[in-house]
Design a protein around this motif. Sequence first.
Motif, PDB file in Angstrom:
ATOM      1  N   LEU A  19       0.835  -1.212   0.000  1.00 35.19           N
ATOM      2  CA  LEU A  19       0.000   0.000   0.000  1.00 35.19           C
ATOM      3  C   LEU A  19       0.864   1.254   0.000  1.00 35.19           C
ATOM      4  O   LEU A  19       0.538   2.259  -0.661  1.00 35.19           O
ATOM      5  CB  LEU A  19      -0.931  -0.010   1.220  1.00 35.19           C
ATOM      6  N   GLN A  20       1.953   1.218   0.750  1.00 31.85           N
ATOM      7  CA  GLN A  20       2.858   2.369   0.797  1.00 31.85           C
ATOM      8  C   GLN A  20       3.461   2.640  -0.587  1.00 31.85           C
ATOM      9  O   GLN A  20       3.569   3.791  -1.020  1.00 31.85           O
ATOM     10  CB  GLN A  20       3.964   2.112   1.815  1.00 31.85           C
ATOM     11  N   ILE A  21       3.831   1.581  -1.279  1.00 34.90           N
ATOM     12  CA  ILE A  21       4.388   1.724  -2.627  1.00 34.90           C
ATOM     13  C   ILE A  21       3.363   2.320  -3.585  1.00 34.90           C
ATOM     14  O   ILE A  21       3.677   3.196  -4.395  1.00 34.90           O
ATOM     15  CB  ILE A  21       4.885   0.357  -3.139  1.00 34.90           C
ATOM     16  N   LEU A  22       2.138   1.864  -3.482  1.00 30.62           N
ATOM     17  CA  LEU A  22       1.091   2.355  -4.388  1.00 30.62           C
ATOM     18  C   LEU A  22       0.766   3.828  -4.129  1.00 30.62           C
ATOM     19  O   LEU A  22       0.376   4.552  -5.050  1.00 30.62           O
ATOM     20  CB  LEU A  22      -0.169   1.499  -4.241  1.00 30.62           C
ATOM     21  N   ARG A  23       0.923   4.269  -2.896  1.00 29.40           N
ATOM     22  CA  ARG A  23       0.552   5.639  -2.545  1.00 29.40           C
ATOM     23  C   ARG A  23       1.671   6.645  -2.801  1.00 29.40           C
ATOM     24  O   ARG A  23       1.393   7.828  -3.020  1.00 29.40           O
ATOM     25  CB  ARG A  23       0.131   5.693  -1.080  1.00 29.40           C
ATOM     26  N   GLU A  24       2.910   6.198  -2.763  1.00 31.90           N
ATOM     27  CA  GLU A  24       4.020   7.132  -2.945  1.00 31.90           C
ATOM     28  C   GLU A  24       4.313   7.355  -4.428  1.00 31.90           C
ATOM     29  O   GLU A  24       4.329   6.404  -5.211  1.00 31.90           O
ATOM     30  CB  GLU A  24       5.278   6.593  -2.253  1.00 31.90           C
ATOM     31  N   GLU A  25       4.543   8.588  -4.789  1.00 33.24           N
ATOM     32  CA  GLU A  25       4.897   8.892  -6.176  1.00 33.24           C
ATOM     33  C   GLU A  25       6.302   8.404  -6.495  1.00 33.24           C
ATOM     34  O   GLU A  25       6.578   7.937  -7.607  1.00 33.24           O
ATOM     35  CB  GLU A  25       4.809  10.404  -6.430  1.00 33.24           C
ATOM     36  N   GLN A  26       7.201   8.514  -5.536  1.00 33.40           N
ATOM     37  CA  GLN A  26       8.581   8.061  -5.701  1.00 33.40           C
ATOM     38  C   GLN A  26       8.920   7.106  -4.547  1.00 33.40           C
ATOM     39  O   GLN A  26       9.460   7.536  -3.527  1.00 33.40           O
ATOM     40  CB  GLN A  26       9.534   9.255  -5.712  1.00 33.40           C
ATOM     41  N   PRO A  27       8.582   5.832  -4.687  1.00 32.57           N
ATOM     42  CA  PRO A  27       8.865   4.884  -3.605  1.00 32.57           C
ATOM     43  C   PRO A  27      10.353   4.859  -3.245  1.00 32.57           C
ATOM     44  O   PRO A  27      11.218   4.927  -4.125  1.00 32.57           O
ATOM     45  CB  PRO A  27       8.433   3.538  -4.203  1.00 32.57           C
ATOM     46  N   ARG A  28      10.628   4.790  -1.961  1.00 33.94           N
ATOM     47  CA  ARG A  28      12.008   4.807  -1.488  1.00 33.94           C
ATOM     48  C   ARG A  28      12.679   3.443  -1.630  1.00 33.94           C
ATOM     49  O   ARG A  28      12.003   2.414  -1.652  1.00 33.94           O
ATOM     50  CB  ARG A  28      12.034   5.240  -0.029  1.00 33.94           C
ATOM     51  N   ALA A  29      13.996   3.463  -1.729  1.00 33.38           N
ATOM     52  CA  ALA A  29      14.747   2.218  -1.850  1.00 33.38           C
ATOM     53  C   ALA A  29      14.568   1.345  -0.608  1.00 33.38           C
ATOM     54  O   ALA A  29      14.502   0.115  -0.704  1.00 33.38           O
ATOM     55  CB  ALA A  29      16.224   2.532  -2.060  1.00 33.38           C
ATOM     56  N   THR A  30      14.455   1.990   0.555  1.00 31.46           N
ATOM     57  CA  THR A  30      14.297   1.214   1.791  1.00 31.46           C
ATOM     58  C   THR A  30      12.985   0.430   1.788  1.00 31.46           C
ATOM     59  O   THR A  30      12.915  -0.669   2.337  1.00 31.46           O
ATOM     60  CB  THR A  30      14.330   2.152   3.012  1.00 31.46           C
ATOM     61  N   VAL A  31      11.952   1.009   1.174  1.00 31.48           N
ATOM     62  CA  VAL A  31      10.667   0.316   1.112  1.00 31.48           C
ATOM     63  C   VAL A  31      10.779  -0.927   0.232  1.00 31.48           C
ATOM     64  O   VAL A  31      10.204  -1.977   0.526  1.00 31.48           O
ATOM     65  CB  VAL A  31       9.562   1.255   0.591  1.00 31.48           C
ATOM     66  N   VAL A  64       7.586  -0.662  -7.949  1.00 39.41           N
ATOM     67  CA  VAL A  64       8.629   0.271  -7.498  1.00 39.41           C
ATOM     68  C   VAL A  64       9.493   0.689  -8.687  1.00 39.41           C
ATOM     69  O   VAL A  64       9.799   1.873  -8.878  1.00 39.41           O
ATOM     70  CB  VAL A  64       9.512  -0.364  -6.406  1.00 39.41           C
ATOM     71  N   TRP A  65       9.876  -0.284  -9.495  1.00 37.86           N
ATOM     72  CA  TRP A  65      10.736   0.003 -10.641  1.00 37.86           C
ATOM     73  C   TRP A  65      10.029   0.924 -11.643  1.00 37.86           C
ATOM     74  O   TRP A  65      10.615   1.893 -12.142  1.00 37.86           O
ATOM     75  CB  TRP A  65      11.145  -1.295 -11.316  1.00 37.86           C
ATOM     76  N   LEU A  66       8.762   0.658 -11.917  1.00 38.08           N
ATOM     77  CA  LEU A  66       8.025   1.466 -12.897  1.00 38.08           C
ATOM     78  C   LEU A  66       7.801   2.898 -12.400  1.00 38.08           C
ATOM     79  O   LEU A  66       7.808   3.842 -13.190  1.00 38.08           O
ATOM     80  CB  LEU A  66       6.680   0.808 -13.211  1.00 38.08           C
ATOM     81  N   LYS A  67       7.618   3.049 -11.091  1.00 38.08           N
ATOM     82  CA  LYS A  67       7.322   4.377 -10.549  1.00 38.08           C
ATOM     83  C   LYS A  67       8.575   5.187 -10.249  1.00 38.08           C
ATOM     84  O   LYS A  67       8.560   6.415 -10.358  1.00 38.08           O
ATOM     85  CB  LYS A  67       6.482   4.251  -9.262  1.00 38.08           C
ATOM     86  N   ALA A  68       9.655   4.521  -9.869  1.00 38.60           N
ATOM     87  CA  ALA A  68      10.833   5.269  -9.414  1.00 38.60           C
ATOM     88  C   ALA A  68      12.116   4.922 -10.153  1.00 38.60           C
ATOM     89  O   ALA A  68      13.118   5.608  -9.995  1.00 38.60           O
ATOM     90  CB  ALA A  68      11.038   5.045  -7.914  1.00 38.60           C
ATOM     91  N   ARG A  69      12.090   3.869 -10.968  1.00 36.51           N
ATOM     92  CA  ARG A  69      13.274   3.428 -11.701  1.00 36.51           C
ATOM     93  C   ARG A  69      14.468   3.202 -10.782  1.00 36.51           C
ATOM     94  O   ARG A  69      15.596   3.591 -11.085  1.00 36.51           O
ATOM     95  CB  ARG A  69      13.644   4.459 -12.788  1.00 36.51           C
ATOM     96  N   ARG A  70      14.191   2.592  -9.622  1.00 36.39           N
ATOM     97  CA  ARG A  70      15.260   2.347  -8.663  1.00 36.39           C
ATOM     98  C   ARG A  70      15.825   0.940  -8.867  1.00 36.39           C
ATOM     99  O   ARG A  70      15.096  -0.051  -8.821  1.00 36.39           O
ATOM    100  CB  ARG A  70      14.738   2.497  -7.228  1.00 36.39           C
ATOM    101  N   LYS A  71      17.148   0.868  -9.069  1.00 32.30           N
ATOM    102  CA  LYS A  71      17.792  -0.418  -9.260  1.00 32.30           C
ATOM    103  C   LYS A  71      17.701  -1.283  -8.003  1.00 32.30           C
ATOM    104  O   LYS A  71      17.794  -2.511  -8.067  1.00 32.30           O
ATOM    105  CB  LYS A  71      19.257  -0.223  -9.645  1.00 32.30           C
TER     106      LYS A  71
END
Length: 238
Positions: A19-31, A64-71
């Motif tokens: 839910l946190q990932i879906l709500r954040e525009e830029q999900p954090r790496a820690t999440v 997470v990858w689609l929203k923030a492109r975090r490796k």
Amino acid sequence: FYGEPLQIIGLVFCAGFGLQILREEQPRATVAIQLALSGLLYGWSKFANIPVGILLILSLEAVVWLKARRKTAILAGVLAVAVLAGVYFALPAWMNRDTNFNAVFFGVVQDVDQETAQAYLSDLGLDEGMAKYAGNNAYVSGIKSQFAADGYEAEFYTTVSKVSLLRFYLTHPAYLGEKIQLSLENAGMIRPFYLSNHDNTYPRFTLSHRFSLWSNLRAWLGFDTIAGNAALLLGGLA
């Protein structure tokens, strides 16, 4: 109770971080890392959860990858899936055999008439004569030796797999719905005999009434139905 409390905690963590990932525009790496660990906890608690745990990790890390492109999401997801896959392939052979046996005789053909049991076994590619084992599980005393003596062991274990069981239920959607409903009803009931601490003066498998208020309340409120669970999920997402 064989990992049940731990798997619930892991699933709640997966839901929370999801839910946190879906709500954040830029999900954090820690999440992303916490999500991977939650999926590991859920999958590792019971090996039957591993396929679902892998799907949860892959789908949510993909978000997470689609929203923030975090490796980090890719790395965490790959490592978590690799660990769960390693656990799955390291499982003792007897566990896989027993769960397949139970899935057929204590699941697919349990509580159905003889004709239906034979039809379901035929759909699984098995001899209809195996219908006499309906309602038994792999832990019934002497059942495995009798099964082998009847010449069914080799045929059964070379024919039935998790894939064939999945295919069976997907081709019998109405029956799958019945099994899901049965699972929901039993998942919400906390009155089983092993929680009651009955002594030897009670017959075996006597249900406890000690927790009946909670179980009855869940059923009355509709939580133990497909619609009730769907409503709770939609409410959480909203």
